[in-house]
Design a protein around this motif. Structure first.
Motif, PDB file in Angstrom:
ATOM      1  N   LYS A 290      34.757  29.802  -7.486  1.00  0.00           N
ATOM      2  CA  LYS A 290      34.452  29.669  -6.215  1.00  0.00           C
ATOM      3  C   LYS A 290      33.617  28.791  -5.801  1.00  0.00           C
TER       4      LYS A 290
ATOM      5  N   SER B 226      47.413  26.638   0.042  1.00  0.00           N
ATOM      6  CA  SER B 226      46.340  26.968   0.204  1.00  0.00           C
ATOM      7  C   SER B 226      46.425  25.567   0.991  1.00  0.00           C
TER       8      SER B 226
ATOM      9  N   GLN C 271      40.037  43.595   4.578  1.00  0.00           N
ATOM     10  CA  GLN C 271      38.880  42.753   5.207  1.00  0.00           C
ATOM     11  C   GLN C 271      38.397  43.075   3.336  1.00  0.00           C
TER      12      GLN C 271
ATOM     13  N   SER D 119      31.755  35.703   0.118  1.00  0.00           N
ATOM     14  CA  SER D 119      32.791  34.990   0.344  1.00  0.00           C
ATOM     15  C   SER D 119      33.408  36.341   1.567  1.00  0.00           C
TER      16      SER D 119
ATOM     17  N   PHE E 176      37.191  37.311   2.670  1.00  0.00           N
ATOM     18  CA  PHE E 176      39.254  37.373   2.797  1.00  0.00           C
ATOM     19  C   PHE E 176      39.153  38.185   3.868  1.00  0.00           C
TER      20      PHE E 176
ATOM     21  N   GLU F 292      42.729  39.178   5.508  1.00  0.00           N
ATOM     22  CA  GLU F 292      44.873  38.634   5.838  1.00  0.00           C
ATOM     23  C   GLU F 292      44.661  38.841   7.771  1.00  0.00           C
TER      24      GLU F 292
ATOM     25  N   TRP G  25      46.169  34.501   4.190  1.00  0.00           N
ATOM     26  CA  TRP G  25      44.752  35.201   4.344  1.00  0.00           C
ATOM     27  C   TRP G  25      43.591  34.320   5.160  1.00  0.00           C
TER      28      TRP G  25
ATOM     29  N   VAL H 150      39.995  32.571   4.341  1.00  0.00           N
ATOM     30  CA  VAL H 150      38.790  32.489   2.969  1.00  0.00           C
ATOM     31  C   VAL H 150      38.250  31.725   3.577  1.00  0.00           C
TER      32      VAL H 150
ATOM     33  N   HIS I 281      33.769  30.849   2.109  1.00  0.00           N
ATOM     34  CA  HIS I 281      32.804  30.329   0.961  1.00  0.00           C
ATOM     35  C   HIS I 281      31.308  30.586   1.426  1.00  0.00           C
TER      36      HIS I 281
ATOM     37  N   GLU J 171      45.201  30.735   2.853  1.00  0.00           N
ATOM     38  CA  GLU J 171      45.787  30.836   1.549  1.00  0.00           C
ATOM     39  C   GLU J 171      47.291  32.224   1.926  1.00  0.00           C
TER      40      GLU J 171
ATOM     41  N   PRO K 128      45.056  36.216  -2.192  1.00  0.00           N
ATOM     42  CA  PRO K 128      43.962  35.131  -3.036  1.00  0.00           C
ATOM     43  C   PRO K 128      44.382  35.464  -4.702  1.00  0.00           C
TER      44      PRO K 128
ATOM     45  N   VAL L 180      40.299  37.466  -6.215  1.00  0.00           N
ATOM     46  CA  VAL L 180      40.520  39.404  -5.389  1.00  0.00           C
ATOM     47  C   VAL L 180      40.628  40.005  -7.085  1.00  0.00           C
TER      48      VAL L 180
END
Ligand code: SF4
Ligand code: SF4
Lengths: 366, 133
Positions: free
Chosen positions: A23, B45, B71, B80, B82, B84, B91, B93, B95, B108, B113, B116
């Motif tokens: 991350k 991405s 989710q 974070s 994520f 769909e 997706w 994403v 952060h 993404e 991802p 995950v």
């Protein structure tokens, strides 16, 4: 660099998992303005990256550049980066003062000779060293002494990159930029008044990650951040192309978000990342908040006339004019005394003051 | 004292005669990569923070893609998210740092991802910790 632990190891010690590390790498890649496909490469490089020692010198400056960076937002990626460089000298921030502070600088230089990074904000006065000294040492002497053992120099802010406000006409202190004095080390210019904080950290992050200097343009600026003009990335560009311009700050056009060219926007000759990276945690940027770009990341922007006067020279010519200005800056550094006097007097004759008339957008039509 | 987040202040750009066209171009880019995913198993991405968006473009894109069936929330150096979208394989994403500020936002184009999945290094670490029991 002296620190034996790599960044990855010290993150691990803080209990950060691989996911956390990935991350961090994702955010860092975005910060460096690299495409997400570079994330694995960044991760790879960071696994072996050591903490570089950084010596930060502040000369003729207003501390705005340091403020831009340090007050931006605390524990973010930028914050994490600061955990992972070793900031060994920064006289505004460090607790030590006077001799003790200078000892810290000398110590860092000795220990990391040939490997440390020097960050400079502010310009260097050559007319009389007394204009700006630190612990009785002139800015010029401190720069020469500190740069001698540096791996590279990062000139943060327009003052250190191009002379900036102190060098603006009539340049009373004989101010010059870092690159006009440092000829035997790589100098990375990170201009802006102030620079976007994420650009400052992005450049530091690049060095921390890859141990190398990013690709620079002919004004010494990293291309990833300064490769495109404000105008080329501006979301108001479709209006410019259609000839739809705001004529005052509160007319119909201004309300509809039309192009700010006629209100003095310097976007067409300014290379910076504001249109994409934006300011204040990506909240907005000057053009989005309704004001034209001032051109703050370009050489001699203080002397480019009123901020509210429309650019009259087409792009191409302007670039040439700016190039000429840089050449003048370099000459200044080389033969400071005499050349300086000459530039000063011609600058005085070219000097234009902003008057209340400049705010009257209908003036030209009257 | 109650504080108001910047995002709560509604800013309306009075412009209806103008569409930036940004949505068209990013959607066709996404569609291209989705085909690549299916045909060549190539993931992709897009860094949403590197886009020269007009005000409101990002919201429009997110509204268009919508929320899909799944989710996932991750907690590492802050949260974070994520999820769909309604378009399988696409997706979004986001952060955050420990202060809940966004430090990265991507689209993404992938079946799942990468972050995950359990990570090898973390699994190794788990084995060691289990052995210490
Ligand atoms: S507002 Fe400025 S940068 Fe944007 S299109 Fe107009 S002139 Fe160019
Ligand atoms: S919009 Fe122009 S003047 Fe404003 S910060 Fe960006 S480069 Fe500087």
């Amino acid at each position: 660099m002296m620190n034996k632990k790599t960044l990855f190891e010290s993150l691990q010690q803080q209990g950060v998992t691989r996911r956390g590390f990935m991350k961090y790498c994702t955010a860092l890649t975005s910060l460096m303005a690299l495409p997400p496909s570079m994330i694995p490469i960044v991760a790879n490089a960071l696994e072996s990256a050591k903490r570089p020692s950084v010596i930060w010198l502040s000369f003729q400056e207003c501390t705005g550049c340091a403020e831009s960076l340090l007050r931006s937002h605390s524990p973010t990626v930028e914050g994490l980066i600061f955990d992972h460089i070793s900031l060994d000298y920064q006289h505004t921030l460090q607790a030590a003062a006077g001799d003790a502070a200078e000892h810290a600088r000398e110590q860092a230089m000795k220990e990391h000779y040939g490997k440390y990074l020097v960050v400079v904000d502010g310009s260097i006065p050559l007319a009389d060293p007394g204009y700006s000294t630190i612990a009785g040492i002139s800015n010029l002497d401190m720069l020469n002494e500190t740069v001698a053992g540096a791996a590279a120099v990062i000139a943060v802010g327009t003052c250190s990159a191009y002379g900036g406000l102190p060098m603006a006409d009539p340049n009373p202190t004989g101010a010059v930029s870092v690159s006009s004095l440092v000829k035997d080390k790589p100098v990375i210019n990170v201009p802006g008044c102030p620079p976007i904080p994420t650009v400052i950290t992005g450049v530091l992050a690049h060095y921390l990650t890859f141990g190398s200097i990013p690709e620079l343009d002919d004004l010494g600026r990293p291309k990833v951040f300064y490769g495109q003009s404000i105008h080329d990335r501006c979301y108001r560009r479709p209006f410019y192309d259609k000839g739809l311009f705001a004529e005052t700050f509160d007319d119909e056009g201004a309300k509809k978000g039309w192009c700010l060219y006629r209100l003095g926007c310097k976007g067409p000759m300014t290379y910076n990342a504001c249109a994409t990276l934006k300011w204040n945690q990506q909240t907005s940027w000057p053009v989005e908040s309704g004001h034209g770009c001032l051109g703050c990341s370009e050489p001699n922007f203080w002397d480019a006339g009123s901020f509210y006067k429309a650019l009259s020279i087409p792009d191409g010519d302007y670039a040439k004019a700016a190039g000429y200005a840089v050449a003048t800056g370099v000459a200044l550094g080389a033969a400071a005394g005499f050349a300086n006097q000459k530039t000063k007097s011609s600058a005085v004759s070219q000097h234009t003051k902003v008057t209340v008339d400049d705010f009257d957008m209908n003036k030209d039509k009257k | 004292m109650s504080s108001q987040a910047l995002a709560d202040i509604k800013v309306q750009v009075e412009s209806n005669e103008y569409e930036s066209g940004n949505l068209d171009s990013i959607l066709s880019e996404i569609a291209f990569h989705l085909e690549q995913l299916l045909e060549q198993k190539k993931t992709h991405s897009i860094d949403l923070r590197a886009m020269p968006w007009s005000p409101g473009d990002e919201d429009k894109l997110e509204a268009y893609l919508g929320q899909g069936e799944i989710q996932i929330e991750l907690n590492a150096l802050g949260k974070s998210l994520f999820y769909e979208t309604q378009y399988s394989g696409i997706w979004i994403v986001t952060h955050y740092n420990q202060e809940d500020e966004i430090i990265g936002k991507l689209i993404e184009i992938t079946y799942m991802p990468e972050m995950v999945f359990s990570q090898k290094d973390d699994v190794k670490d788990s084995i060691e910790r289990l052995k210490q029991y």
